[in-house]
Design a protein around this motif. Structure first.
Motif, PDB file in Angstrom:
ATOM      1  N   GLN A  25      43.914  36.241  42.422  1.00 32.41           N
ATOM      2  CA  GLN A  25      44.756  35.218  43.029  1.00 32.41           C
ATOM      3  C   GLN A  25      44.774  35.317  44.559  1.00 32.41           C
ATOM      4  O   GLN A  25      45.749  34.963  45.208  1.00 32.41           O
ATOM      5  N   GLY A  26      43.702  35.845  45.124  1.00 34.51           N
ATOM      6  CA  GLY A  26      43.579  35.956  46.570  1.00 34.51           C
ATOM      7  C   GLY A  26      44.522  36.942  47.219  1.00 34.51           C
ATOM      8  O   GLY A  26      44.642  36.979  48.441  1.00 34.51           O
ATOM      9  N   LYS A  27      45.212  37.783  46.429  1.00 34.70           N
ATOM     10  CA  LYS A  27      46.265  38.633  46.972  1.00 34.70           C
ATOM     11  C   LYS A  27      46.038  40.133  46.807  1.00 34.70           C
ATOM     12  O   LYS A  27      46.625  40.922  47.531  1.00 34.70           O
ATOM     13  N   SER A  28      45.273  40.531  45.817  1.00 32.49           N
ATOM     14  CA  SER A  28      45.166  41.959  45.535  1.00 32.49           C
ATOM     15  C   SER A  28      43.706  42.367  45.430  1.00 32.49           C
ATOM     16  O   SER A  28      42.810  41.552  45.659  1.00 32.49           O
TER      17      SER A  28
ATOM     18  N   SER B 198      39.674  33.028  50.725  1.00 32.47           N
ATOM     19  CA  SER B 198      40.492  33.730  49.730  1.00 32.47           C
ATOM     20  C   SER B 198      40.275  33.202  48.308  1.00 32.47           C
ATOM     21  O   SER B 198      40.729  33.818  47.350  1.00 32.47           O
ATOM     22  N   LYS B 199      39.584  32.091  48.167  1.00 37.08           N
ATOM     23  CA  LYS B 199      39.276  31.580  46.832  1.00 37.08           C
ATOM     24  C   LYS B 199      38.041  32.254  46.237  1.00 37.08           C
ATOM     25  O   LYS B 199      37.788  32.143  45.049  1.00 37.08           O
ATOM     26  N   LYS B 200      37.294  32.954  47.072  1.00 36.92           N
ATOM     27  CA  LYS B 200      36.115  33.682  46.617  1.00 36.92           C
ATOM     28  C   LYS B 200      36.471  35.156  46.445  1.00 36.92           C
ATOM     29  O   LYS B 200      37.404  35.651  47.069  1.00 36.92           O
ATOM     30  N   GLU B 201      35.710  35.830  45.618  1.00 33.60           N
ATOM     31  CA  GLU B 201      35.904  37.266  45.418  1.00 33.60           C
ATOM     32  C   GLU B 201      34.589  37.990  45.661  1.00 33.60           C
ATOM     33  O   GLU B 201      33.511  37.465  45.362  1.00 33.60           O
TER      34      GLU B 201
ATOM     35  N   TRP C 291      32.947  54.712  44.488  1.00 35.05           N
ATOM     36  CA  TRP C 291      33.948  53.653  44.324  1.00 35.05           C
ATOM     37  C   TRP C 291      33.250  52.344  44.019  1.00 35.05           C
ATOM     38  O   TRP C 291      32.137  52.087  44.485  1.00 35.05           O
ATOM     39  N   MET C 292      33.923  51.518  43.238  1.00 36.65           N
ATOM     40  CA  MET C 292      33.495  50.141  43.031  1.00 36.65           C
ATOM     41  C   MET C 292      34.759  49.299  42.944  1.00 36.65           C
ATOM     42  O   MET C 292      35.841  49.824  42.664  1.00 36.65           O
ATOM     43  N   GLY C 293      34.606  48.027  43.215  1.00 40.94           N
ATOM     44  CA  GLY C 293      35.801  47.205  43.162  1.00 40.94           C
ATOM     45  C   GLY C 293      35.544  45.738  43.347  1.00 40.94           C
ATOM     46  O   GLY C 293      34.404  45.275  43.389  1.00 40.94           O
ATOM     47  N   LYS C 294      36.656  45.047  43.462  1.00 41.25           N
ATOM     48  CA  LYS C 294      36.641  43.596  43.668  1.00 41.25           C
ATOM     49  C   LYS C 294      37.775  43.274  44.635  1.00 41.25           C
ATOM     50  O   LYS C 294      38.879  43.803  44.506  1.00 41.25           O
ATOM     51  N   THR C 295      37.491  42.412  45.584  1.00 46.74           N
ATOM     52  CA  THR C 295      38.479  42.053  46.598  1.00 46.74           C
ATOM     53  C   THR C 295      38.308  40.589  46.990  1.00 46.74           C
ATOM     54  O   THR C 295      37.194  40.059  46.886  1.00 46.74           O
ATOM     55  N   PRO C 296      39.366  39.937  47.418  1.00 46.70           N
ATOM     56  CA  PRO C 296      39.194  38.573  47.928  1.00 46.70           C
ATOM     57  C   PRO C 296      38.305  38.590  49.170  1.00 46.70           C
ATOM     58  O   PRO C 296      38.385  39.517  49.987  1.00 46.70           O
ATOM     59  N   ASP C 297      37.490  37.587  49.321  1.00 45.20           N
ATOM     60  CA  ASP C 297      36.661  37.435  50.515  1.00 45.20           C
ATOM     61  C   ASP C 297      37.588  37.188  51.703  1.00 45.20           C
ATOM     62  O   ASP C 297      38.503  36.369  51.616  1.00 45.20           O
ATOM     63  N   ARG C 298      37.384  37.878  52.789  1.00 40.94           N
ATOM     64  CA  ARG C 298      38.261  37.738  53.963  1.00 40.94           C
ATOM     65  C   ARG C 298      38.177  36.366  54.617  1.00 40.94           C
ATOM     66  O   ARG C 298      39.114  35.926  55.260  1.00 40.94           O
ATOM     67  N   THR C 299      37.039  35.710  54.453  1.00 39.23           N
ATOM     68  CA  THR C 299      36.878  34.400  55.086  1.00 39.23           C
ATOM     69  C   THR C 299      37.223  33.245  54.151  1.00 39.23           C
ATOM     70  O   THR C 299      37.416  32.133  54.614  1.00 39.23           O
TER      71      THR C 299
END
Length: 109
Positions: A16-19, A47-50, A37-45
């Motif tokens: 949801q662009g937040k976590s 927020s609808k992309k991950e 480490w591996m992960g998933k994060t919202p794109d900084r540019t």
């Protein structure tokens, strides 16, 4: 042990662009990949992309980011092999800095 299907469900979780999701792991039998480490994060540019990412070396020399989950799991970043190929050797140490089995329930419920 966390199944491959369960880790796919974790990465399908909508941020949801937040976590973000951060998973610490090791590759059993490979001294090169002891604290990764591996992960998933919202794109900084956008927020609808991950973004899906790896941090495989402490010094940051083996950091990778991908726009799509399929590319992330099939990228040959582990000495020419992908996460999908080496999954049986992956041992999850933590998910979001929590006990992996406990935190997994958050993503699967």
């Amino acid at each position: 042990m966390i199944s491959y299907d369960d880790i796919v469900k974790v990465f399908a979780h909508d941020l949801q662009g937040k976590s973000c999701i951060e998973i610490e792991f090791t590759v059993d039998g490979d001294p090169h990949y002891l604290s990764c480490w591996m992960g998933k994060t919202p794109d900084r540019t956008d927020s609808k992309k991950e973004l899906f990412w790896y941090g495989l070396a402490y010094d940051g020399s083996e950091s990778y980011a991908f726009d799509h989950f399929e590319t992330f799991i099939t990228a040959d970043v582990f000495d020419g092999k992908s996460l999908q190929e080496i999954w049986p050797q992956i041992r999850i140490l933590s998910i979001d800095s929590c006990d992996p089995e406990w935190r997994l329930s958050y993503y699967l419920d």
